[in-house]
Design an enzyme around this catalytic site. Structure first.
Site, short mmCIF file in Angstrom:
data_model
loop_
_atom_site.label_atom_id
_atom_site.label_comp_id
_atom_site.label_asym_id
_atom_site.label_seq_id
_atom_site.Cartn_x
_atom_site.Cartn_y
_atom_site.Cartn_z
CE LYS A 6 69.79 79.46 37.08
NZ LYS A 6 71.34 78.30 37.61
CB SER A 60 74.74 77.19 38.19
OG SER A 60 75.04 75.97 37.51
CB SER A 78 73.03 77.51 34.83
OG SER A 78 72.65 76.79 35.66
#
Length: 551
Positions: free
Chosen positions: A60, A158, A134
């Site tokens: 990420k 997330s 996210s």
């Protein structure tokens, strides 16, 4: 061609084929990754043990990867990290290769996957719907088969909501089990690094190389009473409004656990949902301002270029929350946590839908705050209560993935994964020869709906022989002492598919239990010892593929 280089080339071909540029913030150049792949294969050939060799992953965009900028989804925030974050470094030390950094809801603020100047990350199955955030890019890179696993983060869900909406697994470990050094914080006291994979064993394998002694003392876990798994289930009415068919799918998942021998018992979900609402509606959101608020204020003063308006609004509004409100909310949260743990009491896990629905991109655009709040209904309280969780696929509803999660006390991560296996469809099958990827009989597995779970090795208790058959294939024999590790692939396939495969299995092949290098045992192909009279012992090659290449 070496196996890792081949995997790299297949990954870049897959990237071109799926045409989803919004997945990535920075993708490493192919020449660079191929050079690293060759070096990995050379190290393995020289005898170095790299258990994740040939495995590809993504990180990420708020996690440091040396050589790539860390942006947290905001170009103006970008910095060049001096080193990999520890979670990235540990995977690379085990032989895994990182392809790049993935898109996210800016500053990890959101559960939708659309709050990014790099573009909204579309769902892997239905591009008109959100991917979930996210950790959007990481989840979709796994779901589309580009990487084997990916790193995300989870503050409010997330690492689980994107897993559910894309039909993959999301492991949210106990806080502190994985270090967050080298991770841009969202709420530093709540953040967790998480793992996405297509199957639970693959996610667990990655997690095993990420985990280290926790950065806090292990609390004494309550002694578990003997007996079947005890699963807490709230009344359907407490789940609130969900998408059509989702309540039924949830009940079916609970029924599967019951059919596996688990005991279901009721639970009052109220303290969980009340705490979930506090994460954004209460004072805890002020910690997001602590993390990036001054930077956002400064960028807004110069025009706010590259800022997502929803994210900047959430963070800047948190600046003015009075300190006394935080202490009030802490007291309330403590009371809710006491109630929640009392509700769990002797339950091994709480089973919940991971999310209450799957909105379209248009629905989120029309109501960005409302849609996001709805998605966190079941996930927001987990880190506030210091719990562990695993999100797993649980079927489909109207052609879209449906997922559930199991939540339990801190440091019960292994227990949750064990319970979650009862929800997994299909069976495992280990192969070492002609059914391996790229070998002549591999199409048999593919035609039965099999999916590659992972590449691994057997325990050092087997010998491998080249049988005089057409097409050529090996025979694997258990010997105990004097054996060696042999390369194996573990596939997942429908139970009925395994039955069809066994119906046509010719002698001297037989189905038995193969012990793998991690100590697990799965069904796999073995050979009757009587067939070895004219067979060549090829154990020294450690792999059927290596033997064929040597020929």
């Amino acid at each position: 061609m070496s196996s890792t280089v081949s995997r790299i080339r297949a990954a870049y071909a897959r990237i071109d084929a799926v045409d989803r540029p919004e997945i990535w913030i920075d993708l490493r150049p192919r020449e660079e990754t191929e050079a690293e792949a060759r070096a990995i294969d050379e190290r393995v050939a020289a005898g170095e043990r790299l258990p994740l060799a040939g495995r590809l992953f993504a990180a990420k965009g708020n996690i440091d990867v040396r050589g790539l900028p860390t942006t947290a989804g905001c170009p103006a925030y970008a910095y060049e990290p001096e080193a990999d974050a520890p979670v990235v470094a540990r995977l690379r030390a085990a032989g895994a290769l990182v392809l790049g950094t993935t898109n996210l809801d800016q500053f990890a603020t959101g559960l939708v996957g659309t709050r990014s100047p790099y573009g909204a990350v579309r769902n892997a199955i239905d591009p008109t719907r959100i991917s979930g955030g996210s950790s959007s890019g990481s989840a979709v890179a796994v779901a589309l088969g580009i990487v084997d696993f990916a790193l995300g983060t989870d503050t409010a869900g997330s690492g689980r909501v994107p897993a559910a909406l894309n039909g993959i697994v999301g492991l949210k470990p106990t806080r502190g089990l994985l270090p967050t050094t080298g991770v841009v914080p969202a709420c530093a006291s709540l953040d967790c690094v998480t793992v996405f994979a297509r199957t639970l064993p693959e996610a667990e394998q990655a997690l095993s190389y990420l985990a280290a002694p926790p950065d806090r003392a292990l609390p004494p876990l309550p002694q578990r009473r003997p007996g079947p798994w005890r699963i807490a289930i709230p009344p359907l009415a407490q789940l609130g409004e969900m998408d059509e068919g989702w309540a039924t799918a949830y009940e079916e998942a609970a029924d599967r656990l019951a059919a596996s021998g688990a005991v279901l018992r009721p639970l009052d979900l109220t303290p969980f949902t009340e705490a979930a609402a506090m994460l954004y509606e209460g004072a805890f959101v002020a910690e997001r301002y602590t993390a990036v608020g001054p930077f956002i204020d400064e960028l807004l003063a110069s025009g706010g270029h590259g800022l997502d308006p929803t994210v900047s609004g959430i963070v800047t509004r948190a600046r003015d929350i009075p300190a006394h409100r935080l202490f009030t909310d802490q007291d309330r949260l403590s009371a809710l946590r006491t109630r929640a743990l009392a509700e769990l009491s002797d339950a091994d896990a709480l089973l919940l839908p991971t999310a209450p629905g799957h909105p379209t991109l248009a629905e989120v655009a029309a109501d960005p705050l409302g849609a996001n709040a709805r998605l966190g209904r079941f996930t927001n309280s987990t880190n506030l209560f210091d719990l562990a969780a695993v999100a797993v696929p649980a079927g489909e509803v109207n052609g879209l993935p449906f997922g559930v999660m199991l939540i339990g006390p801190a440091f019960t991560d292994d227990r949750l994964a064990t319970v979650a296996r009862a929800l997994e469809p299909g069976v495992s099958l280990a192969v070492v020869g002609a059914h391996l990827t790229g070998q002549p009989l591999n199409p048999q597995l593919l035609s039965l709906g099999a999916v590659l779970d992972r590449t691994t090795t057997t325990a050092p208790a087997y010998r491998l022989y080249a049988l005089p058959t057409t097409p050529p294939k090996p025979g694997l024999v258990y010997v105990g002492e004097g054996g060696a590790e042999i390369e194996a692939e573990v596939w997942r396939l429908p139970s009925e598919g395994l039955g069809r495969l066994l119906a046509g299995l010719p002698r001297p092949m037989a189905l038995g239990k193969l012990e793998l290098t991690d100590g697990t045992k799965v069904p796999g192909f073995l050979c009757e010892p009587s067939a070895l009279a004219d067979a060549e012992d090829i154990t020294r090659h450690g792999s059927w593929r290596h033997y064929l290449n040597a020929r």
